[in-house]
Motif scaffolding. Structure first.
Motif, PDB file in Angstrom:
ATOM      1  N   HIS A  29       0.831  -1.199   0.000  1.00 35.04           N
ATOM      2  CA  HIS A  29       0.000   0.000   0.000  1.00 35.04           C
ATOM      3  C   HIS A  29       0.868   1.252   0.000  1.00 35.04           C
ATOM      4  O   HIS A  29       1.892   1.300   0.696  1.00 35.04           O
ATOM      5  CB  HIS A  29      -0.902   0.025   1.241  1.00 35.04           C
ATOM      6  N   GLU A  30       0.423   2.258  -0.745  1.00 33.42           N
ATOM      7  CA  GLU A  30       1.186   3.497  -0.766  1.00 33.42           C
ATOM      8  C   GLU A  30       0.872   4.389   0.441  1.00 33.42           C
ATOM      9  O   GLU A  30       1.712   5.130   0.911  1.00 33.42           O
ATOM     10  CB  GLU A  30       0.897   4.257  -2.053  1.00 33.42           C
ATOM     11  N   ASN A  31      -0.375   4.315   0.914  1.00 32.10           N
ATOM     12  CA  ASN A  31      -0.809   5.224   1.976  1.00 32.10           C
ATOM     13  C   ASN A  31      -0.695   4.565   3.340  1.00 32.10           C
ATOM     14  O   ASN A  31      -1.146   3.435   3.533  1.00 32.10           O
ATOM     15  CB  ASN A  31      -2.266   5.629   1.765  1.00 32.10           C
ATOM     16  N   MET A  32      -0.114   5.282   4.273  1.00 35.39           N
ATOM     17  CA  MET A  32      -0.045   4.792   5.651  1.00 35.39           C
ATOM     18  C   MET A  32      -0.354   5.932   6.604  1.00 35.39           C
ATOM     19  O   MET A  32      -0.127   7.105   6.287  1.00 35.39           O
ATOM     20  CB  MET A  32       1.334   4.184   5.946  1.00 35.39           C
ATOM     21  N   PHE A  33      -0.898   5.567   7.773  1.00 35.43           N
ATOM     22  CA  PHE A  33      -1.454   6.550   8.704  1.00 35.43           C
ATOM     23  C   PHE A  33      -1.100   6.169  10.140  1.00 35.43           C
ATOM     24  O   PHE A  33      -1.016   4.985  10.470  1.00 35.43           O
ATOM     25  CB  PHE A  33      -2.986   6.584   8.596  1.00 35.43           C
ATOM     26  N   TRP A  34      -0.966   7.181  10.979  1.00 39.26           N
ATOM     27  CA  TRP A  34      -0.864   6.986  12.428  1.00 39.26           C
ATOM     28  C   TRP A  34      -1.982   7.768  13.105  1.00 39.26           C
ATOM     29  O   TRP A  34      -2.166   8.966  12.845  1.00 39.26           O
ATOM     30  CB  TRP A  34       0.479   7.463  12.977  1.00 39.26           C
ATOM     31  N   TYR A  35      -2.730   7.056  13.982  1.00 35.04           N
ATOM     32  CA  TYR A  35      -3.808   7.660  14.763  1.00 35.04           C
ATOM     33  C   TYR A  35      -3.523   7.415  16.245  1.00 35.04           C
ATOM     34  O   TYR A  35      -2.813   6.495  16.611  1.00 35.04           O
ATOM     35  CB  TYR A  35      -5.152   6.982  14.467  1.00 35.04           C
ATOM     36  N   ARG A  36      -4.172   8.236  17.070  1.00 33.35           N
ATOM     37  CA  ARG A  36      -4.278   7.873  18.466  1.00 33.35           C
ATOM     38  C   ARG A  36      -5.760   7.827  18.832  1.00 33.35           C
ATOM     39  O   ARG A  36      -6.569   8.586  18.281  1.00 33.35           O
ATOM     40  CB  ARG A  36      -3.502   8.803  19.399  1.00 33.35           C
ATOM     41  N   GLN A  37      -6.082   6.887  19.708  1.00 35.95           N
ATOM     42  CA  GLN A  37      -7.466   6.734  20.133  1.00 35.95           C
ATOM     43  C   GLN A  37      -7.557   7.018  21.618  1.00 35.95           C
ATOM     44  O   GLN A  37      -6.852   6.395  22.424  1.00 35.95           O
ATOM     45  CB  GLN A  37      -7.972   5.305  19.866  1.00 35.95           C
ATOM     46  N   ASP A  38      -8.418   7.963  21.967  1.00 38.08           N
ATOM     47  CA  ASP A  38      -8.636   8.323  23.364  1.00 38.08           C
ATOM     48  C   ASP A  38     -10.125   8.312  23.667  1.00 38.08           C
ATOM     49  O   ASP A  38     -10.937   8.653  22.792  1.00 38.08           O
ATOM     50  CB  ASP A  38      -8.051   9.713  23.650  1.00 38.08           C
ATOM     51  N   PRO A  39     -10.505   7.930  24.889  1.00 37.74           N
ATOM     52  CA  PRO A  39     -11.933   7.872  25.233  1.00 37.74           C
ATOM     53  C   PRO A  39     -12.627   9.205  24.987  1.00 37.74           C
ATOM     54  O   PRO A  39     -12.147  10.265  25.388  1.00 37.74           O
ATOM     55  CB  PRO A  39     -11.906   7.530  26.734  1.00 37.74           C
ATOM     56  N   GLY A  40     -13.769   9.130  24.301  1.00 36.51           N
ATOM     57  CA  GLY A  40     -14.549  10.329  24.034  1.00 36.51           C
ATOM     58  C   GLY A  40     -14.037  11.180  22.890  1.00 36.51           C
ATOM     59  O   GLY A  40     -14.703  12.144  22.497  1.00 36.51           O
ATOM     60  N   LEU A  41     -12.881  10.825  22.343  1.00 33.73           N
ATOM     61  CA  LEU A  41     -12.302  11.631  21.256  1.00 33.73           C
ATOM     62  C   LEU A  41     -12.193  10.856  19.954  1.00 33.73           C
ATOM     63  O   LEU A  41     -11.835  11.420  18.920  1.00 33.73           O
ATOM     64  CB  LEU A  41     -10.916  12.155  21.663  1.00 33.73           C
ATOM     65  N   GLY A  42     -12.461   9.570  19.987  1.00 34.70           N
ATOM     66  CA  GLY A  42     -12.397   8.776  18.763  1.00 34.70           C
ATOM     67  C   GLY A  42     -10.972   8.599  18.271  1.00 34.70           C
ATOM     68  O   GLY A  42     -10.022   8.630  19.043  1.00 34.70           O
ATOM     69  N   LEU A  43     -10.842   8.420  16.973  1.00 35.80           N
ATOM     70  CA  LEU A  43      -9.532   8.272  16.342  1.00 35.80           C
ATOM     71  C   LEU A  43      -9.126   9.620  15.770  1.00 35.80           C
ATOM     72  O   LEU A  43      -9.846  10.208  14.963  1.00 35.80           O
ATOM     73  CB  LEU A  43      -9.588   7.247  15.204  1.00 35.80           C
ATOM     74  N   ARG A  44      -7.958  10.087  16.150  1.00 38.73           N
ATOM     75  CA  ARG A  44      -7.465  11.365  15.640  1.00 38.73           C
ATOM     76  C   ARG A  44      -6.170  11.131  14.870  1.00 38.73           C
ATOM     77  O   ARG A  44      -5.263  10.448  15.352  1.00 38.73           O
ATOM     78  CB  ARG A  44      -7.238  12.347  16.790  1.00 38.73           C
ATOM     79  N   LEU A  45      -6.113  11.712  13.691  1.00 34.62           N
ATOM     80  CA  LEU A  45      -4.984  11.491  12.788  1.00 34.62           C
ATOM     81  C   LEU A  45      -3.790  12.327  13.214  1.00 34.62           C
ATOM     82  O   LEU A  45      -3.887  13.542  13.352  1.00 34.62           O
ATOM     83  CB  LEU A  45      -5.403  11.832  11.356  1.00 34.62           C
ATOM     84  N   ILE A  46      -2.636  11.654  13.367  1.00 31.64           N
ATOM     85  CA  ILE A  46      -1.422  12.340  13.786  1.00 31.64           C
ATOM     86  C   ILE A  46      -0.607  12.747  12.555  1.00 31.64           C
ATOM     87  O   ILE A  46      -0.281  13.913  12.357  1.00 31.64           O
ATOM     88  CB  ILE A  46      -0.569  11.442  14.706  1.00 31.64           C
ATOM     89  N   TYR A  47      -0.264  11.766  11.748  1.00 26.72           N
ATOM     90  CA  TYR A  47       0.494  11.978  10.514  1.00 26.72           C
ATOM     91  C   TYR A  47       0.056  10.945   9.495  1.00 26.72           C
ATOM     92  O   TYR A  47      -0.412   9.869   9.852  1.00 26.72           O
ATOM     93  CB  TYR A  47       2.005  11.790  10.750  1.00 26.72           C
ATOM     94  N   PHE A  48       0.260  11.256   8.220  1.00 32.85           N
ATOM     95  CA  PHE A  48       0.077  10.257   7.194  1.00 32.85           C
ATOM     96  C   PHE A  48       1.127  10.429   6.106  1.00 32.85           C
ATOM     97  O   PHE A  48       1.834  11.439   6.056  1.00 32.85           O
ATOM     98  CB  PHE A  48      -1.343  10.276   6.619  1.00 32.85           C
ATOM     99  N   SER A  49       1.205   9.392   5.263  1.00 37.01           N
ATOM    100  CA  SER A  49       2.245   9.357   4.239  1.00 37.01           C
ATOM    101  C   SER A  49       1.684   8.715   2.989  1.00 37.01           C
ATOM    102  O   SER A  49       1.056   7.659   3.055  1.00 37.01           O
ATOM    103  CB  SER A  49       3.447   8.551   4.738  1.00 37.01           C
ATOM    104  N   TYR A  50       1.931   9.350   1.827  1.00 35.56           N
ATOM    105  CA  TYR A  50       1.454   8.801   0.559  1.00 35.56           C
ATOM    106  C   TYR A  50       2.544   8.103  -0.226  1.00 35.56           C
ATOM    107  O   TYR A  50       2.264   7.504  -1.258  1.00 35.56           O
ATOM    108  CB  TYR A  50       0.851   9.913  -0.309  1.00 35.56           C
TER     109      TYR A  50
END
Lengths: 110, 113
Positions: A29-50
């Motif tokens: 895959h060309e696309n990769m992502f890093w998220y963090r998951q916290d209670p009440g905040l869902g998944l939030r995108l930190i960085y991504f790469s194409y």
């Protein structure tokens, strides 16, 4: 089946330590992502790469950096870990609008 | 600013009944929507998706409905089974020239036997 692996399931670090979270995908895959998951905040995108050596900031990049030297590997770096970075970190790679996630790394910063 | 919202943090449903999970979005540029399911200590897994050119997509027990004018989508699970107990995230993608997803805050679904 797409496989996304993360180097650690659980990690405990001290404030100020440098932390590396590794992610590897085996489907070219060309696309990769890093998220963090916290209670009440869902998944939030930190960085991504194409693409290799390419990175873009997500919604919450502060305190993080990333590295993509090879297509299959996307690393998240906490230069100086802080207690507010205690979280579940999820890596994903994507193909045609669908993201495939790794199992997650639960990081605790003391 | 939360562009994708799941206003119910939790939902309990009797086994065999219908579970309805809701999601609202604010950005009219979103044109593709997905639902992910997450068990504890595992990464989210893809469940079902819908393009903005449709108003309904069905896959077995799972149906997603999209109301573009209301900027609202819902996931219906019928009949609900104990294995459906999980956290459900809706996600949206826009015509921005990338495949970046914006996720909601999640709804924890508990199926009561």
């Amino acid at each position: 089946d797409v496989k996304v692996t993360q180097s650690s399931r659980y990690l405990v670090k001290r404030t100020g330590e440098k932390v590396f979270l590794e992610c590897v995908q085996d489907m070219d895959h060309e696309n990769m992502f890093w998220y963090r998951q916290d209670p009440g905040l869902g998944l939030r995108l930190i960085y991504f790469s194409y693409d290799v050596k390419m990175k873009e900031k997500g919604d919450i990049p502060e305190g993080y950096s990333v590295s993509r030297e090879k297509k299959e590997r996307f690393s998240l770096i906490l230069e100086s870990a802080s207690t507010n970075q205690t979280s579940m970190y999820l890596c994903a790679s994507s193909l045609r609008d669908r993201e495939f996630f790794g199992p997650g790394t639960r990081l605790t910063v003391l | 600013d939360q562009q994708v919202k799941q206003n119910s943090p939790s939902l309990s449903v009797q086994e065999g009944r219908i579970s309805i999970l809701n999601c609202d979005y604010t950005n009219s540029m979103f044109d593709y929507f997905l639902w992910y399911k997450k068990y504890p200590a595992e990464g989210p897994t893809f469940l079902i998706s819908i393009s903005s050119i449709k108003d309904k997509n069905e896959d077995g027990r799972f149906t997603v409905f999209l109301n573009k004018s209301a900027k609202h989508l819902s996931l219906h699970i019928v009949p609900s089974q104990p294995g459906d107990s999980a956290v459900y995230f809706c996600a949206a993608e826009g015509n921005f020239g990338n495949e970046k997803l914006t996720f909601g805050t999640g709804t924890r679904l508990t199926i009561i036997p």
